[in-house]
Write a protein that holds these residues in place. Structure first.
Motif, mmCIF file in Angstrom:
data_model
loop_
_atom_site.group_PDB
_atom_site.id
_atom_site.type_symbol
_atom_site.label_atom_id
_atom_site.label_comp_id
_atom_site.label_asym_id
_atom_site.label_seq_id
_atom_site.Cartn_x
_atom_site.Cartn_y
_atom_site.Cartn_z
ATOM 1 N N ASP A 75 0.845 -1.190 0.000
ATOM 2 C CA ASP A 75 0.000 0.000 0.000
ATOM 3 C C ASP A 75 0.886 1.248 0.000
ATOM 4 O OD1 ASP A 75 0.901 0.425 2.621
ATOM 5 O OD2 ASP A 75 -0.894 -0.465 3.520
ATOM 6 N N GLU A 76 0.250 2.400 -0.120
ATOM 7 C CA GLU A 76 1.007 3.644 -0.243
ATOM 8 C C GLU A 76 1.800 3.967 1.019
ATOM 9 O OE1 GLU A 76 1.681 4.989 -2.848
ATOM 10 O OE2 GLU A 76 0.012 5.565 -4.130
ATOM 11 N N ARG A 77 1.288 3.562 2.171
ATOM 12 C CA ARG A 77 2.032 3.814 3.406
ATOM 13 C C ARG A 77 3.366 3.078 3.393
ATOM 14 N NH1 ARG A 77 -1.404 6.273 7.087
ATOM 15 N NH2 ARG A 77 -3.638 5.972 6.663
ATOM 16 N N ASP A 78 3.354 1.853 2.882
ATOM 17 C CA ASP A 78 4.590 1.087 2.823
ATOM 18 C C ASP A 78 5.546 1.682 1.788
ATOM 19 O OD1 ASP A 78 6.072 -0.975 3.984
ATOM 20 O OD2 ASP A 78 5.648 -2.322 2.303
ATOM 21 N N THR A 79 4.997 2.152 0.678
ATOM 22 C CA THR A 79 5.838 2.814 -0.317
ATOM 23 C C THR A 79 6.495 4.052 0.279
ATOM 24 O OG1 THR A 79 4.448 2.006 -2.125
ATOM 25 C CG2 THR A 79 5.862 3.888 -2.598
ATOM 26 N N ASP A 80 5.741 4.822 1.062
ATOM 27 C CA ASP A 80 6.318 5.983 1.747
ATOM 28 C C ASP A 80 7.439 5.552 2.687
ATOM 29 O OD1 ASP A 80 4.623 7.747 0.489
ATOM 30 O OD2 ASP A 80 3.286 8.023 2.212
ATOM 31 N N ARG A 81 7.178 4.487 3.455
ATOM 32 C CA ARG A 81 8.183 4.013 4.409
ATOM 33 C C ARG A 81 9.461 3.605 3.689
ATOM 34 N NH1 ARG A 81 10.450 -0.487 5.567
ATOM 35 N NH2 ARG A 81 9.067 -1.716 4.219
ATOM 36 N N GLU B 156 7.563 15.973 0.029
ATOM 37 C CA GLU B 156 6.231 15.392 -0.098
ATOM 38 C C GLU B 156 5.455 16.161 -1.159
ATOM 39 O OE1 GLU B 156 4.213 15.026 3.636
ATOM 40 O OE2 GLU B 156 5.884 13.943 4.578
ATOM 41 N N GLY C 113 -1.109 13.023 2.851
ATOM 42 C CA GLY C 113 -1.648 11.688 3.081
ATOM 43 C C GLY C 113 -0.729 10.607 2.557
ATOM 44 N N PRO C 114 -1.154 9.353 2.649
ATOM 45 C CA PRO C 114 -0.340 8.234 2.165
ATOM 46 C C PRO C 114 0.010 8.396 0.690
ATOM 47 C CG PRO C 114 -2.183 7.439 3.477
ATOM 48 C CD PRO C 114 -2.423 8.903 3.265
#
Length: 523
Positions: free
Chosen positions: A453-459, A480, A484-485
């Protein structure tokens, strides 16, 4: 009865100025340059490996303190650090200010080696994270001259030639912007934040008395210093009204006009509109002619923050991006970005020197009226600062040495590098480009191969950048886009005209390696 001053014991340290100053400097500069070379070799990359803990420990070791030794070990391989310099060891005291000094050559050698080892060196092609340029050697040499003679531009009798040079350089750069010859004014500043502060100060003070809160309008992509300056000026950070940007990441002039009407309908006043010529992340240049038209419609001050994009004026290819810059009341440029100057080298310009009047000051010990009437002019009233270093000297040397054509070639070279990097990113399945580069910055992200998901891509993107920093392999920026994610992006800011295609190939390969490694780490 007059008495001679007491003899100095031990003998006083040498001075840099005067006829004898060159002799004193010659040997110390030799020591410093040898140490810089040694430290850079020990670093062996764009920045030291080991992260904050490793750097702090090395600083503590060289100074003889113990604070760094107790820090926890950093993840991964630790930095070796520079070899200890010859000389007294350990230091005479566990302090940067020991009771008994170690001597000029030893201190200069020790700390210059440390400084070079621990630098994020913008001359390394893998150091591409920020608007942090590698300075030209000629500008650094000129900066040494300014440091040795140490003029201060607050009065003529402290800086006879430096003051006259600043007048000439300001006039030349005002002409480059397109301001009318003989009418414009300005001053050399510490950078974009000070230039923005000055533009907003003059706008505030030029507004005159009236009812209603004074508001500043700018794009949502404007530099954070606009809010900071509004706070410093007593307007409050919340006096800043942000205007939406379009799909091209530039302020929408229609939305700007609508925002102006809302401000007036709320019985507030418009103190200034701030346009950005070269946003920090994407290098976007806002539509200056249309924004100037709105400023005229609402009879308000227009300040253009061209700290980044102003360097495009040197380039025949990119100068058209800044069409309309001459319609501003004030403009800020930074030559420690696309001007390759040592920090600091900002310039603040106004289209009419009379607009600087709110800064006027009279101090009997600096600029008495009879001195000025006799021709001993002062620049005290051009700046909020009093003591002011002769940063103009390195700028003057560089402008004369390279000329507009030479500087334009450097700008074009860095623009070419940005376009090449964008092509590489666009062609790779694991990389995603945000937008074509406008100036010399490239914003993108790593896209993991496995579904996440996008949160993991951000991480992963945030972590891969820190991995590169910790390993000393590369300095890549982070920003950024949106909120958001899925907002986290990486950024290359390419200001090294000596970099080549192979350097960018290697830099992006390092990003891919770090991305793959972080993709295997648990979230």
């Amino acid at each position: 009865m007059n008495t001679a001053p007491p003899a100095v014991h031990p003998p006083a340290a040498a001075l840099a100025g005067g006829v004898a100053g060159a002799d004193a400097l010659r040997e110390l500069v030799r020591v410093a340059l040898a140490a810089v070379e040694s430290g850079a070799r020990a670093r062996g990359g764009p920045l030291p490996a080991g992260g904050p803990e490793g750097v702090a420990a090395e600083v503590a070791r060289v100074l003889g303190t113990t604070a760094g030794a107790a820090l926890p070990a950093a993840r991964g391989s630790a930095a070796a650090g520079p070899s200890p310099s010859p000389g007294p060891s350990p230091n005479p005291g566990p302090d940067p200010l020991p009771a008994l000094g170690v001597g000029e050559s030893v201190a200069l050698r020790e700390l210059s080696t440390l400084f070079a080892w621990g630098a994020a060196d913008p001359a390394d092609p893998r150091c591409a994270g920020h608007l942090h340029c590698p300075p030209l050697a000629v500008a650094v040499a000129a900066d040494l001259v300014a440091s040795a003679l140490n003029p201060s531009l607050d009065s003529w009798d402290q800086a006879p030639v430096a003051g006259a040079l600043e007048v000439e350089v300001v006039a030349a750069l005002a002409g480059l912007v397109g301001f009318a010859p003989g009418a414009a004014g300005g001053v050399v500043t510490s950078g974009g934040t000070e230039s923005n502060l000055m533009g907003l100060l003059l706008a505030r003070d030029g507004l005159g008395p009236g009812v209603g809160r004074r508001r500043i309008l700018c794009s949502q992509a404007a530099h954070f210093s606009v809010r900071r300056c509004a706070g410093l000026l007593g307007l409050g950070e919340d006096a800043v009204v942000t205007v939406p940007a379009g799909a091209d990441h530039r302020m929408d002039p229609v939305a700007l006009a609508d925002a102006c009407r809302r401000v007036l309908a709320g019985n507030d006043r418009i103190a200034a509109i701030v346009a950005t010529a070269g946003t920090t992340d994407l290098g976007a240049v806002e539509p200056l002619p249309a924004i100037a038209s709105v400023a005229r419609e609402f009879d308000t001050w227009l300040h253009v923050d061209a700290a980044y994009g102003g360097g495009a004026l040197f380039s025949d290819r990119l100068a058209p991006l800044l069409t309309g810059l001459d319609e501003a009341h004030s403009v800020g440029l930074d030559l420690h970005k696309l001007g390759w100057q040592p920090i600091a080298a900002g310039v603040f310009l106004v289209r009419d020197a009379a607009l600087l009047e709110p800064l006027a000051q009279r101090a009997a010990y600096l600029n008495p009226d009879d001195d000025e009437q006799a021709g001993y002019f002062s620049l005290l009233g051009n700046s909020p600062r009093t003591t002011r270093r002769a940063d103009v000297f390195k700028i003057a040397v560089t402008l004369r040495a390279l000329g507009r054509t030479g500087l334009g070639a450097l700008v074009d070279r860095c623009h070419d590098l940005a376009r090449y990097a964008a092509d590489l990113i666009r062609a790779h399945p694991r990389l995603e480009l945000v937008a074509d580069p406008v100036l010399t910055s490239v914003v993108f992200r790593y896209v993991p191969e496995r579904p996440v998901d996008e949160r993991d891509t951000d991480r992963i993107n945030a972590a891969l950048r820190r991995r590169l920093l910790h390993e000393g392999r590369a300095v890549v920026g982070r920003t950024e886009i949106g909120s958001g994610p899925g907002a986290v992006r990486l950024k290359l800011t390419l200001l090294n005209p000596h970099a080549g295609a192979a350097d960018l190939d290697a830099l992006l390969a390092a990003v891919l390696d770090a991305g793959r490694a972080e993709s295997t780490q648990p979230g």
